[in-house]
Design an enzyme around this catalytic site. Structure first.
Site, short mmCIF file in Angstrom:
data_model
loop_
_atom_site.label_atom_id
_atom_site.label_comp_id
_atom_site.label_asym_id
_atom_site.label_seq_id
_atom_site.Cartn_x
_atom_site.Cartn_y
_atom_site.Cartn_z
N ARG A 148 1.15 -0.92 -0.20
CA ARG A 148 -0.14 0.20 -0.07
C ARG A 148 1.21 1.21 -0.05
NH1 ARG A 148 -5.68 -1.00 -0.31
NH2 ARG A 148 -5.81 1.23 -0.08
N VAL A 149 -0.18 2.15 -0.44
CA VAL A 149 1.07 3.47 -0.71
C VAL A 149 0.42 4.39 -0.26
CG1 VAL A 149 2.29 3.17 -3.01
CG2 VAL A 149 0.06 4.63 -2.58
N ASP A 150 -0.56 4.11 0.32
CA ASP A 150 -1.25 5.60 1.46
C ASP A 150 -1.06 4.55 2.76
OD1 ASP A 150 -3.30 2.84 1.52
OD2 ASP A 150 -4.53 3.50 0.52
N ASP A 151 -2.38 5.00 3.78
CA ASP A 151 -2.51 4.96 4.78
C ASP A 151 -2.65 3.21 5.40
OD1 ASP A 151 0.03 7.31 5.71
OD2 ASP A 151 -2.51 8.70 5.68
#
Ligand code: WTA
Length: 685
Positions: free
Chosen positions: A553-556
């Site tokens: 994942r590149v988000d939180d």
């Protein structure tokens, strides 16, 4: 569509790389490529890269023809007028609206059960149920399953549940869980299954959101040696929901006798009712409610980058066709297969690939109540041998934990029935891939490493096991109809070998249609980040042969044992603790779980650190979200690294959490650079 962009470039020209043929050698580090054996390929539904390319090309150049042909194998009360989404996936052109098989009327329960029974498979086993305790088992044929589904459907109708009404299901992996899902679908009710590991607060939140008339649960479950009283959790959730003005008419409770007797179950007369006392009294036939292809089928909550979970909404027609088709091709499904997916129906994998996808294909499915390491780490292979499982689908976290326990637990069992293995939930590291392949599958079974999401409904990037060679750790190529693109920060599509953000262009039938009650958030989260595309939230690279490699994942959002958890959810649970002033949560690499939860906690002024407080903070998260979201590590933080505008610099926290202390980068933009030194000092306290 330009033909260059539809070509899964590379599948045909890989032979010059180091390769191994399945069944002929071990897949060692030296082998980049693992080819399916000739035997496997020759019997496979898609048997060569050329065959795949031909089907893939048609799926993107003539989606209407491609999907209409497939959908024609299913029962439609009324045929669709428009098979394919006349899509608007570009927010710049207005609101996002996705519709497939528009005008069609059907029912997914009918297609799973009645249709298969009518074609002569009523006597085939639909479900083998294996209890937590070895020796506890049961099974249902397709005809018996239909009877049970109809009885429950009739009960629900009697309780006033109508088409479009929500039903919340909070059940462990009993046969009653898929029965409940199918019963809702039969009468057009919308189920919201809540994983029975969520806490009462999480359950209450989901009840309040969709306001069900009925909640379906069980009094208890045994997981390994531990008894968990689910009914107590539901009771607490119902008290909490009532405070928010939502009360349910009935709490239908299945007596799970091997875990807890009814005499010891807490009870509220008038609201609670034993499944066994009422449901079997209802008729075993129930008319099907024909629904529009775009009528909602279910809601399933998943984590995002803010604190509030998102209600992912899937509709009927497209989801049905997509789960059925992806199941069939990604596992090279044959009617003689016995299929076991270890996921719980509380997650999307259990929706699409325990219940709907397999049953639409008339498959025999294993439903396992217990824990994979109980009574010991050989349990999975015991089950594989007992039922002659041919397709085994699981998560990398389980592979890694069994790998750590040693080969003897595996090799003690025959496993010769196995022919296809599957992986889902997080990237599978090449060493776990090789162990799964060499030890579990005896170097004989291809691995379908399926990349997809709650939102996508079904597989997006996945091997077709007989079609092309695999690379350990790569999800390989897109499924039919899926056009993945990798974009850079500016949203510009990058061609060829590259690394960036994984997006999808154009729509596919299984796509979710909205976030329940919040279409704005749907558009913002998924379609505005890179206008013109659906944004997955994942990083990805594509190698010179065109293979896709998911990088996380590149988000939180973090991915713990294949479970999606929003860092913001954990943070808001922590700060609800009276002694916590502020919290920041990041993911760190974890040997077994893939990622672990690492929490930086700032205490209220004057409160001293203590072991007791650490435990109490962890308990708060367990009781607000569920045990699976408990932080692995609490790091005391007198202050958090913030920019002058007050934004927490998570990049720095991630480095501290993984002890990459000489890679902290530029800290000069921090409001107070000293906090970093303080944090490092406290790292091992
Ligand atoms: C991750 C589970 C790499 C990914 C079906 C995605 C994967 C998130 C894979 C969705 C895979 C799932 N390889 N990563 N084969 N499968 N993921 O919604 O980060 O629970 O965005 O759906 O899991 O998780 P979800």
């Amino acid at each position: 569509v330009d033909s260059m962009s539809v070509k899964p470039s590379g599948a045909g020209k890989v032979s010059q790389l180091n390769a191994v043929i399945l069944g002929e050698a071990l897949a060692s580090e030296a082998h980049d490529l693992v080819f399916p054996s000739r035997d496997f390929s020759s019997q496979a539904l898609v048997s060569s890269p050329e065959k795949y390319e031909e089907m893939y090309k048609r799926s993107v150049e003539d989606p209407a023809g491609f999907w209409s042909d497939i959908a024609s194998d299913f029962y439609w009360k009324e045929k669709w007028s428009q098979p394919v989404c006349s899509e608007n996936l570009d927010v710049r052109n207005g609101n996002i609206k996705i519709e497939w098989f528009k005008g069609g009327r059907t029912n997914i329960c009918y297609n799973c059960l009645d249709r298969n029974i009518e074609s002569g498979n009523g006597g085939k086993v639909a479900i083998y149920w294996e209890g937590n305790e070895p020796g506890f088992d049961a099974s249902l044929t397709y005809a018996q399953l239909l009877d049970k589904v109809c009885q429950l459907a009739n009960y629900l109708k009697d309780m006033g549940v109508r088409k479009g009404d929500a039903v919340v299901i909070y059940l462990p992996m009993l046969m009653e869980l898929p029965i409940a899902m199918l019963a809702c679908a039969r009468i057009g009710a919308v189920h919201s299954v809540v994983f029975a590991g969520f806490s009462s607060e999480s359950l209450a939140q989901r009840i309040v959101d969709c306001k069900p008339k009925v909640v379906i649960t069980s009094n208890a479950v045994k997981r390994g040696p531990k008894v968990i009283s689910l009914k107590d959790i539901v009771d607490a959730a119902l008290v909490e929901s009532a405070k928010n003005g939502i009360s349910v008419d009935a709490c239908l409770t299945y007596e799970n006798q091997s875990a807890m007797k009814r005499e010891t179950t807490k009870w509220q007369e008038g609201r609670d009712i034993w499944w066994q006392d009422v449901v079997p009294k209802y008729p075993t036939t129930c008319d099907v409610e024909w629904v529009d292809a775009e009528d909602p089928l279910f809601l399933l909550y998943t984590s995002g980058s803010t604190g509030k979970p998102k209600g992912v909404l899937h509709t009927t027609g497209g989801y049905m066709i997509y789960t059925a088709t992806t199941f069939k091709y990604a596992f090279d499904y044959k009617p003689s297969d016995v299929y076991w997916c270890t996921a719980d129906c509380g997650w999307i994998t259990g929706h699409s690939y325990v219940t709907f996808g397999p049953m639409l294909n008339g498959a025999t499915v294993i439903v396992f109540e217990g824990a994979p390491n109980y009574p010991d780490s050989g349990r999975c292979w015991d089950i594989v041998d007992k039922y002659k499982v041919t397709i085994f689908y699981t998560a990398p976290t389980l592979v890694r934990s069994l790998m750590r326990d040693g080969d003897e637990y595996v090799t003690r069992y025959s496993r010769k029935s196995l022919r296809v293995l599957g992986s889902v939930g997080e990237p599978i590291n090449p060493s776990a891939w090789r162990w799964f392949f060499n030890v579990v599958g005896d170097s004989r079974c291809p691995i379908s490493d399926t990349w997809w999401q709650t939102e996508t409904g079904g597989f997006m990037i996945t091997p077709l096991p007989g079609a092309w060679p695999q690379k350990p750790g790569s999800a390989t190529f897109p499924f039919f109809g899926v056009q993945p693109v990798i974009v850079d920060e500016k949203g510009i599509e990058i061609e060829g070998e590259c690394n960036g953000y994984l997006c999808v262009k154009s729509s596919w039938p299984g796509a979710f249609r909205t976030l329940y009650g919040d279409h704005d958030r749907y558009e913002t989260t998924y379609f505005k980040a890179f206008p013109g595309y659906y944004f997955s939230g994942d990083g990805c690279s594509r190698d010179k042969d065109g293979y896709y490699w998911l990088t996380g994942r590149v988000d939180d959002v973090i991915n713990v044992s294949g479970h999606r958890i929003g860092t913001a959810e954990v943070e808001s649970a922590l700060v609800s603790h009276p002694k916590c002033a502020e919290a920041a949560v990041v993911g760190v690499e974890h040997e077994v779980k893939g990622q672990g939860i690492y929490a930086f906690v700032t205490l209220v002024e004057g409160v001293p650190y203590s072991e007791e407080l650490r435990k109490s903070l962890i308990m708060t998260v367990r009781s607000q979200i569920g045990a699976f979201a408990a932080p692995d590590r609490i790091h005391w933080a007198p202050g958090l690294p913030k920019t002058r505008s007050g934004k927490i610099m998570r990049r720095i926290l991630r480095k501290i959490a993984s002890r990459q202390l000489n890679e902290l980068g530029d800290t000069s933009t921090l409001a107070d650079p000293n906090v970093v030194d303080e944090l490092i000092k406290l790292a091992d306290s």
